[in-house]
Design a protein around this motif. Structure first.
Motif, mmCIF file in Angstrom:
data_model
loop_
_atom_site.group_PDB
_atom_site.id
_atom_site.type_symbol
_atom_site.label_atom_id
_atom_site.label_comp_id
_atom_site.label_asym_id
_atom_site.label_seq_id
_atom_site.Cartn_x
_atom_site.Cartn_y
_atom_site.Cartn_z
ATOM 1 N N ARG A 80 -24.846 -13.324 -15.772
ATOM 2 C CA ARG A 80 -24.866 -13.996 -14.464
ATOM 3 C C ARG A 80 -23.478 -14.407 -14.009
ATOM 4 N NH1 ARG A 80 -29.432 -18.590 -14.853
ATOM 5 N NH2 ARG A 80 -30.797 -17.555 -16.296
ATOM 6 N N THR A 81 -22.456 -14.148 -14.805
ATOM 7 C CA THR A 81 -21.114 -14.618 -14.520
ATOM 8 C C THR A 81 -20.393 -13.739 -13.509
ATOM 9 O OG1 THR A 81 -20.967 -15.492 -16.755
ATOM 10 C CG2 THR A 81 -18.907 -15.228 -15.578
ATOM 11 N N SER A 82 -19.749 -14.396 -12.539
ATOM 12 C CA SER A 82 -18.863 -13.705 -11.605
ATOM 13 C C SER A 82 -17.573 -14.504 -11.552
ATOM 14 C CB SER A 82 -19.504 -13.622 -10.215
ATOM 15 O OG SER A 82 -19.667 -14.914 -9.658
ATOM 16 N N ALA A 83 -16.505 -13.897 -11.039
ATOM 17 C CA ALA A 83 -15.236 -14.622 -10.969
ATOM 18 C C ALA A 83 -14.414 -14.146 -9.792
ATOM 19 C CB ALA A 83 -14.448 -14.445 -12.270
ATOM 20 N N GLY A 84 -13.575 -15.047 -9.313
ATOM 21 C CA GLY A 84 -12.644 -14.732 -8.242
ATOM 22 C C GLY A 84 -11.371 -15.523 -8.445
ATOM 23 N N SER A 85 -10.302 -15.035 -7.875
ATOM 24 C CA SER A 85 -9.027 -15.741 -7.869
ATOM 25 C C SER A 85 -8.886 -16.338 -6.480
ATOM 26 C CB SER A 85 -7.890 -14.762 -8.166
ATOM 27 O OG SER A 85 -6.645 -15.426 -8.066
ATOM 28 N N VAL A 86 -8.746 -17.651 -6.408
ATOM 29 C CA VAL A 86 -8.695 -18.353 -5.128
ATOM 30 C C VAL A 86 -7.326 -19.012 -5.002
ATOM 31 C CG1 VAL A 86 -9.782 -20.101 -3.675
ATOM 32 C CG2 VAL A 86 -11.181 -18.751 -5.260
ATOM 33 N N THR A 87 -6.594 -18.683 -3.932
ATOM 34 C CA THR A 87 -5.260 -19.214 -3.700
ATOM 35 C C THR A 87 -5.303 -20.193 -2.534
ATOM 36 O OG1 THR A 87 -4.290 -17.154 -4.491
ATOM 37 C CG2 THR A 87 -2.856 -18.605 -3.220
ATOM 38 N N PHE A 88 -4.835 -21.411 -2.774
ATOM 39 C CA PHE A 88 -4.827 -22.471 -1.771
ATOM 40 C C PHE A 88 -3.385 -22.718 -1.324
ATOM 41 C CE2 PHE A 88 -9.132 -24.161 -2.343
ATOM 42 C CZ PHE A 88 -9.475 -23.665 -3.587
ATOM 43 N N GLY A 104 -2.407 -28.510 -8.496
ATOM 44 C CA GLY A 104 -3.559 -28.773 -7.649
ATOM 45 C C GLY A 104 -4.245 -30.067 -7.992
ATOM 46 N N TRP A 105 -5.311 -30.334 -7.252
ATOM 47 C CA TRP A 105 -6.140 -31.503 -7.476
ATOM 48 C C TRP A 105 -7.585 -31.072 -7.638
ATOM 49 C CZ3 TRP A 105 -4.222 -35.011 -2.886
ATOM 50 C CH2 TRP A 105 -3.007 -35.605 -3.235
ATOM 51 N N TRP A 116 -14.870 -31.054 -5.658
ATOM 52 C CA TRP A 116 -14.002 -30.222 -4.823
ATOM 53 C C TRP A 116 -12.748 -29.904 -5.637
ATOM 54 C CZ3 TRP A 116 -9.055 -31.756 -3.728
ATOM 55 C CH2 TRP A 116 -8.773 -33.108 -3.827
ATOM 56 N N HIS A 117 -11.983 -28.902 -5.169
ATOM 57 C CA HIS A 117 -10.729 -28.526 -5.819
ATOM 58 C C HIS A 117 -9.817 -27.882 -4.794
ATOM 59 C CE1 HIS A 117 -12.989 -24.693 -6.177
ATOM 60 N NE2 HIS A 117 -13.934 -25.453 -6.729
ATOM 61 N N GLY A 118 -8.520 -28.027 -4.987
ATOM 62 C CA GLY A 118 -7.578 -27.445 -4.050
ATOM 63 C C GLY A 118 -6.144 -27.787 -4.390
#
Length: 140
Positions: free
Chosen positions: A73-81, A105-106, A132-134
């Motif tokens: 069930r695992t998926s992943a992405g790279s998220v750039t803020f 980040g926080w 939340w995260h960012g």
């Protein structure tokens, strides 16, 4: 002026699976007697998208890494803020793991303090925990 970025590897389950999707085609026989194929997702083969306004504030880029292959069930992405960008408050029914790969980040769990995170940090939010995260306001 150089703008640094905050990058998270986000997984929708507790651990990252050793599966990925896309390009290679090497057939083999699985232990269950079914033909199976190794798959290789080449860098740059999957398009980036902008983070949707209903999920993020500020400038956010999402790069898919892999989708689940049943029974996983695992998926992943790279998220750039970009500096000041963040996710909306949200939950995940199976929890979420963040792996910080660059920048500063926080992260915050509902009712808890804002915590600073740096490259190499791994954060786990349990199932159903609002968070939340960012990026920080000045550094991504």
């Amino acid at each position: 002026m150089t703008i640094s970025r905050r990058t998270f590897l986000a997984s929708t389950a507790a651990t990252l699976a050793a599966s990925s999707f896309s390009r290679g085609d090497v057939a083999a026989e699985s232990p269950q007697g079914k033909e199976s194929h190794m798959e290789i997702a080449r860098i740059g083969s999957q398009p980036s998208t902008k983070g949707k306004a209903e999920y993020f504030t500020g400038t956010v880029r999402v790069d898919p890494l892999f989708q689940p292959h049943a029974p996983a069930r695992t998926s992943a992405g790279s998220v750039t803020f970009e500096p000041g960008a963040r996710s909306a408050w949200h939950t995940h029914p199976l929890g979420q793991t963040l792996i910080i790969t660059a920048g500063c980040g926080w992260v915050q769990q509902e009712g808890g303090p804002v915590e600073e995170v740096r490259p190499g940090d791994v954060i786990w939010f349990p199932p159903g925990v609002k968070h939340w995260h960012g990026a920080t306001p000045t550094m991504g």
